[in-house]
Design a protein around this motif. Structure first.
Motif, PDB file in Angstrom:
ATOM      1  N   PHE A  68      58.256  31.205  34.960  1.00 25.63           N
ATOM      2  CA  PHE A  68      58.004  30.133  34.082  1.00 25.63           C
ATOM      3  C   PHE A  68      56.470  29.657  34.330  1.00 25.63           C
ATOM      4  O   PHE A  68      55.880  28.987  33.432  1.00 25.63           O
ATOM      5  CB  PHE A  68      58.893  28.955  34.462  1.00 25.63           C
ATOM      6  N   GLU A  69      56.039  29.563  35.603  1.00 29.28           N
ATOM      7  CA  GLU A  69      54.875  29.011  35.884  1.00 29.28           C
ATOM      8  C   GLU A  69      53.563  30.164  36.056  1.00 29.28           C
ATOM      9  O   GLU A  69      52.535  29.879  36.052  1.00 29.28           O
ATOM     10  CB  GLU A  69      54.795  28.462  37.359  1.00 29.28           C
ATOM     11  N   LEU A  70      54.254  31.525  35.772  1.00 30.82           N
ATOM     12  CA  LEU A  70      53.094  32.473  35.881  1.00 30.82           C
ATOM     13  C   LEU A  70      52.066  32.497  34.764  1.00 30.82           C
ATOM     14  O   LEU A  70      50.938  32.802  35.255  1.00 30.82           O
ATOM     15  CB  LEU A  70      53.709  33.929  35.845  1.00 30.82           C
ATOM     16  N   PRO A  71      52.084  32.216  33.534  1.00 33.07           N
ATOM     17  CA  PRO A  71      50.955  32.021  32.629  1.00 33.07           C
ATOM     18  C   PRO A  71      49.826  30.987  33.044  1.00 33.07           C
ATOM     19  O   PRO A  71      48.722  31.369  32.850  1.00 33.07           O
ATOM     20  CB  PRO A  71      51.721  31.592  31.391  1.00 33.07           C
ATOM     21  N   LEU A  72      50.493  30.026  33.616  1.00 30.90           N
ATOM     22  CA  LEU A  72      49.482  29.108  34.076  1.00 30.90           C
ATOM     23  C   LEU A  72      48.962  29.350  35.513  1.00 30.90           C
ATOM     24  O   LEU A  72      47.661  29.146  35.654  1.00 30.90           O
ATOM     25  CB  LEU A  72      49.897  27.700  34.349  1.00 30.90           C
ATOM     26  N   SER A  73      49.793  29.776  36.483  1.00 30.34           N
ATOM     27  CA  SER A  73      48.994  30.021  37.943  1.00 30.34           C
ATOM     28  C   SER A  73      48.260  31.323  37.913  1.00 30.34           C
ATOM     29  O   SER A  73      47.212  31.444  38.470  1.00 30.34           O
ATOM     30  CB  SER A  73      50.230  30.507  38.860  1.00 30.34           C
ATOM     31  N   LEU A  74      48.622  32.302  37.133  1.00 32.14           N
ATOM     32  CA  LEU A  74      47.649  33.441  36.902  1.00 32.14           C
ATOM     33  C   LEU A  74      46.380  33.077  36.079  1.00 32.14           C
ATOM     34  O   LEU A  74      45.380  33.753  36.411  1.00 32.14           O
ATOM     35  CB  LEU A  74      48.228  34.677  35.953  1.00 32.14           C
ATOM     36  N   GLY A  75      46.594  32.186  35.037  1.00 37.60           N
ATOM     37  CA  GLY A  75      45.394  31.677  34.631  1.00 37.60           C
ATOM     38  C   GLY A  75      44.421  31.021  35.269  1.00 37.60           C
ATOM     39  O   GLY A  75      43.212  31.091  35.392  1.00 37.60           O
ATOM     40  N   ASP A  76      44.730  30.034  36.345  1.00 38.25           N
ATOM     41  CA  ASP A  76      44.087  29.659  37.438  1.00 38.25           C
ATOM     42  C   ASP A  76      43.371  30.461  38.215  1.00 38.25           C
ATOM     43  O   ASP A  76      42.268  30.388  38.350  1.00 38.25           O
ATOM     44  CB  ASP A  76      44.889  28.527  38.127  1.00 38.25           C
ATOM     45  N   LYS A 227      40.601  45.656  29.200  1.00 33.76           N
ATOM     46  CA  LYS A 227      39.264  46.204  29.108  1.00 33.76           C
ATOM     47  C   LYS A 227      39.063  46.231  30.898  1.00 33.76           C
ATOM     48  O   LYS A 227      39.602  46.951  31.634  1.00 33.76           O
ATOM     49  CB  LYS A 227      38.343  45.482  28.245  1.00 33.76           C
ATOM     50  N   TYR A 228      37.979  45.445  31.123  1.00 28.69           N
ATOM     51  CA  TYR A 228      37.483  45.299  32.363  1.00 28.69           C
ATOM     52  C   TYR A 228      38.462  44.846  33.437  1.00 28.69           C
ATOM     53  O   TYR A 228      38.077  44.733  34.707  1.00 28.69           O
ATOM     54  CB  TYR A 228      36.173  44.752  32.532  1.00 28.69           C
ATOM     55  N   LEU A 229      39.496  44.198  32.848  1.00 28.89           N
ATOM     56  CA  LEU A 229      40.457  43.245  33.770  1.00 28.89           C
ATOM     57  C   LEU A 229      41.723  44.342  33.899  1.00 28.89           C
ATOM     58  O   LEU A 229      42.684  43.766  34.644  1.00 28.89           O
ATOM     59  CB  LEU A 229      40.888  42.156  33.126  1.00 28.89           C
ATOM     60  N   ASN A 230      41.701  45.649  33.152  1.00 30.55           N
ATOM     61  CA  ASN A 230      42.752  46.838  33.826  1.00 30.55           C
ATOM     62  C   ASN A 230      44.220  46.269  33.730  1.00 30.55           C
ATOM     63  O   ASN A 230      44.901  46.747  34.724  1.00 30.55           O
ATOM     64  CB  ASN A 230      42.492  47.031  35.132  1.00 30.55           C
ATOM     65  N   GLY A 231      44.596  45.371  32.621  1.00 33.52           N
ATOM     66  CA  GLY A 231      45.743  44.858  32.577  1.00 33.52           C
ATOM     67  C   GLY A 231      46.836  45.854  31.923  1.00 33.52           C
ATOM     68  O   GLY A 231      48.068  45.785  32.302  1.00 33.52           O
ATOM     69  N   GLY A 232      46.297  47.127  31.264  1.00 31.22           N
ATOM     70  CA  GLY A 232      47.190  47.870  30.478  1.00 31.22           C
ATOM     71  C   GLY A 232      47.266  47.758  29.330  1.00 31.22           C
ATOM     72  O   GLY A 232      46.692  46.624  28.637  1.00 31.22           O
ATOM     73  N   ILE A 287      55.964  38.295  30.673  1.00 28.74           N
ATOM     74  CA  ILE A 287      55.907  38.594  32.231  1.00 28.74           C
ATOM     75  C   ILE A 287      55.444  39.974  32.669  1.00 28.74           C
ATOM     76  O   ILE A 287      54.568  40.247  33.389  1.00 28.74           O
ATOM     77  CB  ILE A 287      57.123  38.107  32.852  1.00 28.74           C
ATOM     78  N   LEU A 288      56.315  41.200  32.064  1.00 27.88           N
ATOM     79  CA  LEU A 288      55.956  42.292  32.404  1.00 27.88           C
ATOM     80  C   LEU A 288      54.457  42.767  32.185  1.00 27.88           C
ATOM     81  O   LEU A 288      53.753  43.552  32.904  1.00 27.88           O
ATOM     82  CB  LEU A 288      56.832  43.516  31.573  1.00 27.88           C
ATOM     83  N   GLY A 289      53.842  42.199  30.967  1.00 24.98           N
ATOM     84  CA  GLY A 289      52.442  42.720  30.649  1.00 24.98           C
ATOM     85  C   GLY A 289      51.558  41.847  31.796  1.00 24.98           C
ATOM     86  O   GLY A 289      50.217  42.219  31.688  1.00 24.98           O
ATOM     87  N   MET A 290      51.997  41.011  32.486  1.00 30.11           N
ATOM     88  CA  MET A 290      51.066  40.277  33.299  1.00 30.11           C
ATOM     89  C   MET A 290      50.892  41.179  34.794  1.00 30.11           C
ATOM     90  O   MET A 290      49.789  40.623  35.505  1.00 30.11           O
ATOM     91  CB  MET A 290      51.318  38.935  33.370  1.00 30.11           C
ATOM     92  N   LEU A 291      51.485  41.918  34.949  1.00 33.12           N
ATOM     93  CA  LEU A 291      51.484  42.584  36.411  1.00 33.12           C
ATOM     94  C   LEU A 291      50.355  43.185  36.508  1.00 33.12           C
ATOM     95  O   LEU A 291      49.855  43.165  37.835  1.00 33.12           O
ATOM     96  CB  LEU A 291      52.641  43.338  36.478  1.00 33.12           C
ATOM     97  N   GLY A 292      49.699  43.828  35.872  1.00 33.90           N
ATOM     98  CA  GLY A 292      48.520  44.681  36.218  1.00 33.90           C
ATOM     99  C   GLY A 292      47.423  43.774  36.114  1.00 33.90           C
ATOM    100  O   GLY A 292      46.488  44.018  37.062  1.00 33.90           O
ATOM    101  N   LEU A 293      47.417  42.698  35.343  1.00 36.11           N
ATOM    102  CA  LEU A 293      46.603  41.773  35.592  1.00 36.11           C
ATOM    103  C   LEU A 293      46.296  41.191  36.980  1.00 36.11           C
ATOM    104  O   LEU A 293      45.296  40.744  37.392  1.00 36.11           O
ATOM    105  CB  LEU A 293      46.416  40.801  34.434  1.00 36.11           C
ATOM    106  N   GLU A 294      47.627  40.772  37.429  1.00 37.54           N
ATOM    107  CA  GLU A 294      47.768  40.161  38.662  1.00 37.54           C
ATOM    108  C   GLU A 294      47.056  40.902  39.875  1.00 37.54           C
ATOM    109  O   GLU A 294      46.034  40.352  40.630  1.00 37.54           O
ATOM    110  CB  GLU A 294      49.013  40.036  39.145  1.00 37.54           C
ATOM    111  N   ASP A 295      47.071  42.485  39.711  1.00 33.56           N
ATOM    112  CA  ASP A 295      46.361  43.140  40.846  1.00 33.56           C
ATOM    113  C   ASP A 295      45.055  43.340  40.475  1.00 33.56           C
ATOM    114  O   ASP A 295      44.258  43.010  41.629  1.00 33.56           O
ATOM    115  CB  ASP A 295      46.876  44.528  40.659  1.00 33.56           C
TER     116      ASP A 295
END
Length: 401
Positions: A68-76, A227-232, A287-295
């Motif tokens: 639930f918080e991942l869109p905001l915590s990852l944004g930060d 692109k340069y953020l390699n999220g897929g 959520i699945l689409g955010m996993l590569g961006l996290e790395d």
């Protein structure tokens, strides 16, 4: 700069990071990292772990525990690593197009007495299409700005068209064709002095060029993560809204969904927007689409965006030097000055469409742009100087074949 690729790779302080990317050690020459970045090896492990542990093990509890918080915590985290944005102003979710719609529409609504949206004719098609659609929807006028196709939007050019009727200026930090690196801080000052808002498209700069949204006084920004953020492929975009607008009643995005409501689980009879950046959300986030961006955000935080930019400048400068030496047949349609250039270099030749197709068949992957441009996109953490040298040589050979 020496043209000895082996010497440049040996001296590259970021060379070891190439091993972190899938396929970077293969013979394939990848010159399209500004369209789709290579995946990190860690992402394969993260996705597998997510399926078995978070999704498969925690099931619906995952929303309460992290999602639930991942869109905001990852944004930060993204804001801190590469956007120059303090916490609470960036959210991850939706596509670039959807976020552009939300932000442009919100800016127009915040300026009801102003009739014009300013955008340059050479901006990315989605940006232009969204602006045209909203202008028609809301009874506004598009004020088109003509720019040098081998350059981009300049402070002088913008100052000539903004005025008391300007509601919003839409610019790309790095031009998708030429690679022109805009002076966004000065463009923002000019826009602010006219009493308008500025929206910056960061798709071709995030993860490659340092950004300072807060310091530049940017109102709104959007960018993709593949692109340069390699999220897929299809990884979600991100949107930024300056805190001063989140703290006022001026910002109201038009796609009212349950995840952007003040109390999403109340399931109440009427929509009330959440406070802060959560109001930018609409539906259930990917959520699945955010996993590569996290790395990739983790890696950028470790390496530092300034080091990434230094490698990017070195790679593109090396490409320009090789083009000057080996490709007199082509026209360079990117800035020669590295300070005015983002992370890619574009060259033009009448045969570029045919050349690009032939190169792809031989595992050399640049990018074609109408009518006759070939883009050489160099992703700093996954591209070597040797890869650039082999790519330029292949382009030369194919043009002369």
């Amino acid at each position: 700069m020496t043209l000895d690729a082996a010497a440049l790779d040996a001296a590259d302080p970021l060379a070891a990071h190439r091993d972190l990317f899938v396929g970077a050690s293969s013979p394939l020459v990848y010159l399209d990292g500004n369209s789709l970045g290579r995946p990190l090896r860690a992402t394969a492990d993260r996705i597998a772990s997510f399926v078995t542990d978070e999704w498969g093990g925690r099931l619906i509890r995952g929303w309460d525990e992290r999602w639930f918080e991942l869109p905001l915590s990852l944004g930060d985290r993204l804001g801190a690593a590469t956007l120059g944005a303090a916490a609470g102003q960036t959210a991850v979710g939706d596509s670039t197009t959807v976020l552009l719609y939300k932000l442009v529409r919100a800016a127009v609504a915040a300026h009801p007495d102003r009739r014009e949206i300013v955008i340059d004719r050479d901006n990315f098609p989605t940006d232009r299409f969204v602006v045209e659609g909203i202008a028609a929807e809301c009874g506004r006028t598009v004020r088109w700005l003509d720019v040098d196709p081998a350059g981009g939007i300049t402070p002088e050019g913008l100052a000539a068209v903004v005025g008391p009727d300007t509601a919003l200026v839409v610019v790309s930090h790095v031009a998708y064709k030429s690679g022109w690196l805009a002076d966004v801080a000065e463009l923002a000052r000019i826009t602010r002095d006219a009493g308008a808002w500025i929206l910056v498209d960061l798709c071709h700069s995030s993860g490659s060029v340092p950004v300072a949204l807060d310091d530049w006084g940017i109102d709104l920004a959007v960018g993709c993560s593949y692109k340069y953020l390699n999220g897929g492929p299809g990884a979600p975009a991100f949107g930024y809204v300056a805190q001063r607008h989140l703290d006022s009643d001026a910002f109201a995005q038009p796609v009212q969904g349950w995840m952007g409501a003040a109390d999403p689980f109340a399931m109440g009879p009427a929509y009330a927007p959440a406070t802060g950046i959560r109001r930018l959300l609409s539906g259930t986030p990917p959520i699945l689409g955010m996993l590569g961006l996290e790395d990739m955000v983790d890696l950028l935080g470790e390496v530092g965006i300034e080091a990434v930019r230094a490698k990017s400048v070195a790679l593109t400068s090396y490409a320009v030097d090789l083009i000057d030496r080996d490709l007199p047949e082509v026209e360079l349609v990117s800035p020669r000055d590295a300070a005015l250039r983002g992370g890619h270099v574009t060259i033009a030749h009448p045969r570029m469409r045919e050349v690009t197709g032939a190169l792809w068949e031989n595992d050399v992957i640049p990018d074609f742009r109408n009518p006759d441009g070939l883009r050489i996109g160099l992703s700093p953490l996954s591209t070597s100087f040797d890869e650039v040298a082999r790519g330029i040589a292949a382009i030369r050979d194919e043009i002369r074949r």
